[in-house]
Design an enzyme around this catalytic site. Structure first.
Site, PDB file in Angstrom:
ATOM      1  N   CYS A   1     -13.575 124.763 -43.514  1.00  0.00           N
ATOM      2  CA  CYS A   1     -13.484 125.057 -42.237  1.00  0.00           C
ATOM      3  C   CYS A   1     -14.707 124.395 -41.265  1.00  0.00           C
ATOM      4  CB  CYS A   1     -13.929 126.555 -42.037  1.00  0.00           C
ATOM      5  SG  CYS A   1     -12.974 127.616 -43.280  1.00  0.00           S
TER       6      CYS A   1
ATOM      7  N   CYS B   1     -10.544 139.666 -38.672  1.00  0.00           N
ATOM      8  CA  CYS B   1     -10.016 138.009 -39.044  1.00  0.00           C
ATOM      9  C   CYS B   1      -9.720 137.241 -37.942  1.00  0.00           C
ATOM     10  CB  CYS B   1      -8.932 138.090 -40.090  1.00  0.00           C
ATOM     11  SG  CYS B   1      -9.355 139.630 -41.282  1.00  0.00           S
ATOM     12  N   SER B   2     -10.234 135.804 -38.052  1.00  0.00           N
ATOM     13  CA  SER B   2      -9.744 135.049 -37.077  1.00  0.00           C
ATOM     14  C   SER B   2      -8.367 134.579 -37.655  1.00  0.00           C
ATOM     15  CB  SER B   2     -10.639 133.694 -37.409  1.00  0.00           C
ATOM     16  OG  SER B   2     -10.767 133.068 -38.668  1.00  0.00           O
TER      17      SER B   2
ATOM     18  N   LYS C   1     -12.823 133.861 -33.912  1.00  0.00           N
ATOM     19  CA  LYS C   1     -12.043 135.328 -33.733  1.00  0.00           C
ATOM     20  C   LYS C   1     -10.835 135.384 -32.845  1.00  0.00           C
ATOM     21  CE  LYS C   1     -10.933 139.083 -34.951  1.00  0.00           C
ATOM     22  NZ  LYS C   1      -9.602 138.837 -34.486  1.00  0.00           N
TER      23      LYS C   1
ATOM     24  N   HIS D   1      -8.905 129.320 -34.791  1.00  0.00           N
ATOM     25  CA  HIS D   1      -9.608 128.635 -35.592  1.00  0.00           C
ATOM     26  C   HIS D   1      -8.528 127.709 -36.375  1.00  0.00           C
ATOM     27  CE1 HIS D   1     -12.239 127.645 -38.905  1.00  0.00           C
ATOM     28  NE2 HIS D   1     -12.124 128.659 -39.693  1.00  0.00           N
TER      29      HIS D   1
END
Ligand SMILES: [Zn+2]
Lengths: 334, 392, 138
Positions: free
Chosen positions: B87, B210-211, B332, B336
């Site tokens: 990420c 969670c994103s 979020k 992402h």
């Protein structure tokens, strides 16, 4: 040289299903247990075998184990030795002698006898015998209703005080019995002719038991405990009584009501249970039975009580009940 | 060491773009970046390109993604390399690009990131998301990526009395911020109560913690600060950039309530920039899960470890607070797209520090210093950047 | 599609997975688990002695993975149980491990509760059963 069982271990899966669950889900239950043990989704006969062995080996120097024998009617692989998994999981020496018995519920006592023999071939003083079984069939098969799961393990020793092995007597023949399984299948087939199967059970087990008593010059009444193979709720007790045993001799070795049919484990599991209360000087007789191959009766005499690291009753009490739906999920039927 | 400036930045909207692959996404961000260079750019002046991507379109192009993308936008001969740190791939592309300019080797370098996550089955998507930790141990314990952060959240709650509501405050805040951001994937406000009631994912997380998975790309153009004014009167200076690693596996780390990689990267960036956390006017931090933003407050020095939740209670980090955090909506709610995220943050900061936030309502006023923070996986890697507006 | 851990790769970790074999650093005496080439405690020692860990420990943190979010290779398990717990366990000997929990107590999991390693199937790949440790309430 005397050979004795100096320790034993039992593993029962945490999950249980009550007979009542069958009654409410199916309206009937063809097996007479009170409840039975159920494998969790991540358990199999090997994981149970490892757990039972760890209990049996507690306090024993594992580097002195020279023999491992293992038995089950249903190993997870058709080809691949299973003892290696135990050797690694238990941290045994790599040069242990191994043997594996399968194909019949008589394989449990076979593996014990093999371990007794193999002890002569090793410098090491100990042999580990592990019997682990969880017979499987489809939910529509009557036999399946009684199928449980369990493992038991024994440490045998040369010339150490414990439960001394006294002798064995076998019966073999073309005795189809009630069940069989074809190559490539996981489900046990039921021939469905119960009276014929009972006849075979009664004759072969009786042949082995009386043969053993004669061989050792004993009467059955000399035994504090008589533990027969328990594939259902009644046959073992009925046969033992027919042979003249008292309730006292029979009752403590009865495990079927709590576990269901544990296949190759059956009489050995009963042995673990009676060892809890046995006193020095007690004689114990066990007898296995397997479809198609007969019965083996083994005689033991307790010289020194076998130490207990885990109490059988505690193992029976550690449990969680599941519903019939959850049971089918555990079996991957749904 | 040479000083580094950002003179252009662009990014796609984040979200679900079934009509676009990695090449198209990259091209859109690249072309927006080109347009953002006030006095135009001779593309041939770009000396190198660092492109962050985790899986290059879920594994379709495992090798040599960078020349593929550069050839697609008319720069086939530029020295190009793919950077992968999960990420934080985009953040590390930016970090390496900054180092390349700072070294004096190149005057102008492209930092980019791209990820195409939405054209795979959910099964395959779950596969990709679970392989950036210590696969052999974390994954084979049945854990997911959310599960690893959930373990951190559980421990944080245990040690510091963090409540479930605090996690939801992060979700509600960032969703609220994203409403005005045209680049954001989710532009819908949610209440704290809603955020507490989502479908469970990994205790204590529900889906609102969670994103999302997103498609997207972002491109940032860096140059030697000496030549920045050739291209614009409003460069943004990259005053500090730090990156650091930690044990990949969460069980190998001493603490589960801080990310040491972030702390070390931040220390390096603050030191280089000559500023401290108190000087930062707004920040884009890595909130892949709600707890991650709370950890970031502590790790970046905005709050003491264990007291981060009080910043949320006070509204300190809301867009209208003293230190807006994730005014873009964050991972979020902005989205992402793994490899793109780090460069997308830089693109957001670039626009904010030039007073060019696309929706005037979301422009952060009078900001001089900004910070962005990009984390790889559960903190195996982290990169922190400090930006200074250049027109002052 | 599942995370690919090849049969040889899995097998190389059998001492860790089957019986929790740790590595005692001969320089500082601390136990590394899983093994490292250089000790993670003193960052010096590169020579180790095998030690068998007790499998006893305490829950350091926990989560419960909801069925829908489980990795593909744990899908059958998730479908059977609805959800399953994952723990960070701090072992008696010091190291922490990440692990699934079996037989979770009905009253819920608590940080600090005692747990004990058990031997279970982890998952199957290429038809091969991958055994290893999980933890159950002690
Ligand atoms: Zn050391």
């Amino acid at each position: 040289m005397t050979k004795s069982i100096i320790s034993c271990g039992v593993y029962l899966p945490y999950l249980r299903i009550k007979r009542d669950e069958y009654l409410s889900a199916l309206g009937r239950c063809s097996a007479g247990m009170r409840e039975k043990t159920v494998l969790d989704i991540d358990e199999d006969v090997i994981t149970m075998a490892v757990e039972a062995s760890r209990v049996a080996l507690a306090g024993i120097d594992v580097s002195r184990v020279g023999v491992v024998t293992v038995a089950s009617t249903g190993f997870p692989y058709q080809e691949k030795a299973q003892a290696g998994t135990l050797v690694e999981a238990l941290g045994l020496e790599k040069n242990v002698l191994t043997a594996q018995h399968s194909n019949s519920t008589v394989s449990g006592t076979e593996s014990l006898l093999t371990a007794l023999s193999l002890l002569d071939q090793t410098e090491q003083p100990y042999a580990l015998v592990v019997v682990s079984d969880a017979p499987v069939s489809g939910p529509d098969v009557d036999l399946e209703h009684g199928f449980g799961a369990a493992a038991c393990a024994f440490v045998l020793a040369k010339d150490e005080p414990g439960l001394v092995f006294e002798g064995v007597y076998a019966q073999s023949g073309e005795a189809m019995g009630l069940r069989y399984r074809l190559p490539g299948e996981t489900d046990i087939r039921d021939i469905g002719v119960k009276t014929f199967a009972m006849l075979d059970y009664n004759e072969t087990v009786k042949g082995a038991v009386t043969g053993l008593a004669n061989k050792l010059g004993r009467n059955l009444t000399d035994y504090r405990h008589v533990v027969l193979h328990q594939a259902d709720a009644k046959s073992a007790t009925a046969l033992a009584k027919k042979m003249g045993c008292t309730d006292e001799q029979i009752k403590e070795g009865v495990v079927y009501p709590y576990t269901g049919d544990t296949g190759a484990c059956s009489s050995l599991l009963g042995l673990c249970r009676v060892l809890e209360s046995a006193c020095a000087g007690d004689c114990i007789l066990i007898s296995s039975h397997g479809s198609g191959s007969g019965s083996q009766a083994l005689s033991f005499c307790l010289e020194t009580p076998v130490p207990k690291s885990v109490v059988f009753e505690a193992v029976l009490g550690y449990k969680r009940y599941i519903s019939y739906i959850q049971y089918l999920k555990q079996k991957r039927s749904i | 060491m040479e000083n580094v400036a950002i003179i252009g930045a662009g990014q796609t909207k984040y979200g679900d773009f079934p009509g676009m692959g990695v090449k198209e996404l990259f091209a859109e961000a690249y072309l927006e970046m080109l347009q953002s260079v006030d006095r135009g750019l001779e593309q041939q002046r770009i000396g190198a390109a660092y492109i962050g991507s985790l899986s290059a379109g879920s594994g379709f192009q495992l090798g040599q993604l960078a020349p593929l993308l550069m050839g697609h936008v008319g720069l086939p001969h530029v020295n190009a390399v793919r950077i992968e740190n999960a990420c934080a791939s985009g953040g590390y592309a930016l970090y390496n690009a900054a180092c390349a300019v700072a070294s004096g080797k190149f005057d102008m370098v492209l930092a980019a990131g791209v990820e195409k996550m939405r054209d795979v089955s959910s099964n395959k998507g779950r596969y990709w998301l679970g392989v950036s930790g210590d696969t052999e141990y974390e994954r084979l314990a049945g854990s997911t990526f959310a599960g690893i952060y959930a373990l951190m959240a559980s421990r944080y709650m245990h040690e510091y009395g963090l409540k479930r509501e605090h996690l939801s405050m992060v979700a509600a805040k960032n969703h609220c911020h994203a409403v005005a951001n045209p680049k954001a994937q989710f532009r819908k406000e949610i209440t704290i109560e809603q955020a507490m009631q989502g479908v469970p994912v990994a205790h204590p997380f529900n889906v609102w913690d969670c994103s999302p998975t997103s498609d997207g790309a972002a491109v940032v153009l860096l140059c030697n600060a000496k030549i920045a004014k050739e291209f614009t009167n409003k460069p943004v200076y990259l005053k500090g950039f730090g990156a650091a690693s930690d044990y990949l596996a969460i069980h190998d780390r001493d603490s589960m309530t801080r990310l040491l990689a972030t702390r070390r990267a931040a220390t390096e960036a603050y030191k280089q920039a000559g500023v401290g956390p108190e000087d930062i006017n707004f920040a884009e931090v890595h909130d892949c899960f709600t707890i991650a933003e709370i950890l970031a407050y502590g790790d970046l020095g905005f709050a003491e470890e264990g007291l981060a939740q009080y910043l949320l209670e006070e509204g300190f980090t809301r867009a209208d607070g003293k230190l807006p955090v994730n005014a873009s909506g964050g991972l979020k709610a902005k989205g992402h797209p793994i490899g793109a995220t780090g460069c997308g943050m830089a693109s957001e900061v670039f626009k904010q520090l030039r007073d060019e936030a696309q929706e005037p309502s979301r422009q952060i006023k009078n900001a001089r210093y900004a910070l962005s923070h990009n984390v790889g996986g559960s903190g195996g890697t982290a990169a922190v950047f400090i930006y200074q507006r250049g027109d002052a | 599609m599942s995370a690919h851990i090849s049969i040889p790769m899995y097998q190389r970790a059998v001492p860790q997975r089957y019986r929790l074999t740790g590595k005692l650093c001969k320089s500082c005496g601390k136990i590394n688990f899983p093994p490292k080439a250089v000790c993670k405690y003193c960052l010096q020692g590169a020579s180790f002695e095998d030690v068998r860990l007790s499998g006893r420990g305490a829950v350091y943190s926990y989560t419960v993975i909801a069925g829908g979010g489980a990795p593909p290779e744990f899908e059958t398990e998730a479908r059977c149980k609805g959800s399953y717990p994952v723990l960070i366990v701090e072992l008696e000997e010091g190291p922490r491990v990440i692990t699934q929990m079996v037989n979770p107590p009905e009253e819920g999991i608590a940080i600090g509760m005692s747990v004990q390693a058990v031997f279970r199937k982890i998952y199957e790949e290429e038809g091969v059963i991958r055994y290893g440790f999980k933890f159950s309430p002690a």
